[in-house]
Design a protein around this motif. Structure first.
Motif, short mmCIF file in Angstrom:
data_model
loop_
_atom_site.label_atom_id
_atom_site.label_comp_id
_atom_site.label_asym_id
_atom_site.label_seq_id
_atom_site.Cartn_x
_atom_site.Cartn_y
_atom_site.Cartn_z
N LYS A 56 1.60 6.12 11.95
CA LYS A 56 0.35 5.46 11.55
C LYS A 56 0.22 5.40 10.02
CE LYS A 56 -4.42 5.05 12.68
NZ LYS A 56 -5.57 5.54 13.40
N GLN A 57 0.57 6.51 9.37
CA GLN A 57 0.48 6.55 7.91
C GLN A 57 1.46 5.55 7.28
OE1 GLN A 57 -1.73 8.02 6.06
NE2 GLN A 57 -0.81 7.31 4.15
N ILE A 58 2.66 5.52 7.84
CA ILE A 58 3.67 4.59 7.33
C ILE A 58 3.17 3.15 7.49
CG2 ILE A 58 6.01 3.74 7.68
CD1 ILE A 58 6.72 6.58 8.67
N ALA A 59 2.62 2.87 8.68
CA ALA A 59 2.12 1.52 8.94
C ALA A 59 1.00 1.16 7.97
CB ALA A 59 1.62 1.42 10.38
N LYS A 60 0.14 2.13 7.66
CA LYS A 60 -0.95 1.88 6.71
C LYS A 60 -0.40 1.42 5.37
CE LYS A 60 -4.84 4.90 7.80
NZ LYS A 60 -5.45 6.17 7.38
N ALA A 64 -1.03 -2.25 3.77
CA ALA A 64 -1.70 -2.41 2.48
C ALA A 64 -0.92 -3.39 1.62
CB ALA A 64 -1.83 -1.07 1.77
N SER A 65 0.37 -3.22 1.64
CA SER A 65 1.24 -4.10 0.88
C SER A 65 1.16 -5.54 1.40
CB SER A 65 2.65 -3.54 0.98
OG SER A 65 3.59 -4.43 0.51
N TYR A 66 1.11 -5.67 2.72
CA TYR A 66 0.99 -6.99 3.35
C TYR A 66 -0.32 -7.67 2.96
CZ TYR A 66 -0.38 -10.03 7.26
OH TYR A 66 -0.86 -11.06 8.02
N HIS A 67 -1.41 -6.93 3.00
CA HIS A 67 -2.71 -7.53 2.66
C HIS A 67 -2.75 -7.99 1.21
CE1 HIS A 67 -4.81 -7.10 6.36
NE2 HIS A 67 -4.55 -5.81 6.45
N LEU A 68 -2.10 -7.25 0.33
CA LEU A 68 -2.06 -7.67 -1.07
C LEU A 68 -1.29 -8.98 -1.22
CD1 LEU A 68 -1.61 -4.37 -3.04
CD2 LEU A 68 -3.47 -5.98 -3.17
N ASP A 69 -0.22 -9.13 -0.44
CA ASP A 69 0.51 -10.39 -0.49
C ASP A 69 -0.34 -11.54 0.03
OD1 ASP A 69 2.74 -9.28 -1.59
OD2 ASP A 69 3.69 -8.84 0.33
N MET A 70 -1.15 -11.26 1.05
CA MET A 70 -2.03 -12.29 1.60
C MET A 70 -3.02 -12.77 0.56
SD MET A 70 -1.10 -12.91 4.62
CE MET A 70 -2.49 -13.83 5.29
N VAL A 71 -3.57 -11.84 -0.23
CA VAL A 71 -4.53 -12.22 -1.26
C VAL A 71 -3.86 -13.15 -2.27
CG1 VAL A 71 -5.99 -11.41 -3.12
CG2 VAL A 71 -5.84 -10.10 -1.02
N GLU A 72 -2.61 -12.86 -2.58
CA GLU A 72 -1.90 -13.70 -3.55
C GLU A 72 -1.76 -15.12 -3.03
OE1 GLU A 72 1.50 -12.27 -5.64
OE2 GLU A 72 -0.19 -11.88 -6.98
N ALA A 86 -7.65 -1.75 2.77
CA ALA A 86 -6.35 -1.20 3.17
C ALA A 86 -5.82 -0.21 2.14
CB ALA A 86 -5.34 -2.33 3.37
N VAL A 87 -6.01 -0.52 0.86
CA VAL A 87 -5.50 0.39 -0.18
C VAL A 87 -6.35 1.66 -0.22
CG1 VAL A 87 -5.03 0.67 -2.64
CG2 VAL A 87 -4.56 -1.50 -1.54
N TYR A 171 -3.90 -4.55 -10.47
CA TYR A 171 -4.13 -3.10 -10.51
C TYR A 171 -3.79 -2.46 -9.15
CZ TYR A 171 -6.86 1.23 -10.67
OH TYR A 171 -7.25 2.54 -10.60
N LEU A 172 -4.21 -3.12 -8.07
CA LEU A 172 -3.92 -2.60 -6.74
C LEU A 172 -2.42 -2.56 -6.47
CD1 LEU A 172 -6.57 -4.27 -4.38
CD2 LEU A 172 -6.52 -1.93 -5.22
N LYS A 173 -1.73 -3.61 -6.89
CA LYS A 173 -0.29 -3.67 -6.67
C LYS A 173 0.43 -2.58 -7.45
CE LYS A 173 1.59 -7.97 -5.86
NZ LYS A 173 2.07 -9.23 -6.43
#
Lengths: 186, 93
Positions: A56-60, A64-72, A86-87, A171-173
């Motif tokens: 679960k932690q790994i998936a989180k 988080a990384s996936y959601h940041l890419d979505m924002v981009e 997510a972050v 900053y999040l990335k």
């Protein structure tokens, strides 16, 4: 109770449903390789699962990384909120260094927009006074001035909101590319 | 992680072991970081057959990654010099 390889991979896969099939396969492949190497070194599947930590932690972290890419790809307020959330979810430390700045920035942006909207709408107030029979010419000029200032603020806010969002995503990335953990004491 | 790849390419398992020897982190969390850094184009990956077992995924530092590494190292050195100076001044008083 420690998981074996199959249970671990199955759980991880279930948590990663949101990712594309290709990406998910790629991730699972990494962990399969890790198991294969560990077994070669004489570890049991259970030991390896324990050292990997909870799926679960790994998936989180991956999400988080996936959601940041979505924002981009598409900067919508929904996407930004999901990424921030997510972050933040990654751990207590992130609550401090992400939620604090986020609330401050959101406060500045929202109040800026409210001010500009209020300024732009101020001539309406004068119109209401007109109906109430309390119309004064000086109010009219004053509110038209405010309306102009409001439009300028709105234009400024548009630019500011865009660049603040961009900066915050950066900053999040930056934040998630760091290993967080204490130094081991020998 | 960038430092570990500066001199040579390494494969996933090796990287994970090196990091978890030094730092208190669950080993599973290293892969998400590797993926992130690869997405940011600091690393590239390639598969190579090994003498025993399945092919291994190797990680290689890109030019962009090397540049970023040097930036971080400079910042780190400045920071740790500053802190050391403060400690020295504090202790010698």
């Amino acid at each position: 109770m420690q998981m074996n390889k199959e249970q671990f991979l199955k759980q991880l896969e279930a948590f990663l449903k949101r990712l594309s099939l290709e990406e998910r396969q790629d991730i699972l492949q990494d962990y399969k390789e890790y198991y294969a190497m560990g077994i070669e070194k004489g570890k049991s599947e259970q030991e390896i699962s324990a050292s990997l930590g909870h799926p679960k932690q790994i998936a989180k972290e991956l999400l988080a990384s996936y959601h940041l890419d979505m924002v981009e790809q598409t900067t919508s307020s929904g996407n930004i909120l999901r990424a921030v959330w997510a972050v933040i979810g990654l751990g207590f430390f992130n609550i401090l260094i992400v939620l604090g700045p986020f609330c401050a920035l959101a406060g500045v942006v929202i109040s800026g927009w409210l001010a500009s909207v209020a300024f732009i709408l101020s001539p309406l107030g004068v119109l209401i006074n007109l109906f109430l029979g309390q119309f004064r010419m000086s109010d009219m000029f004053f509110s038209l001035g405010l309306c102009g200032i409001g439009i300028f603020i709105a234009m400024g806010m548009l630019v500011a909101t865009k660049s603040l969002t961009k900066g915050f995503i950066r900053y999040l990335k930056f934040n998630i590319t760091f290993v967080k953990g204490g130094v081991k004491h020998e | 992680m960038l430092v570990l790849l500066d001199k040579q390419d390494r494969y996933g398992y090796e990287l994970v072991q090196k990091i978890s020897d030094q730092i208190e982190i669950s080993e599973g969390s290293v892969y998400p970081l590797l993926r992130r850094l690869t997405k940011e184009e600091y690393f590239t990956t390639y598969l190579q057959e090994s003498s025993e077992g399945p092919p291994r995924k190797y990680y290689k530092l890109t030019d962009k990654g090397r540049e970023y590494l040097h930036e971080l190292l400079t910042e780190w050195n400045e920071f740790s010099n500053g802190v050391n100076q403060l400690i020295e001044e504090g202790v010698c008083k």
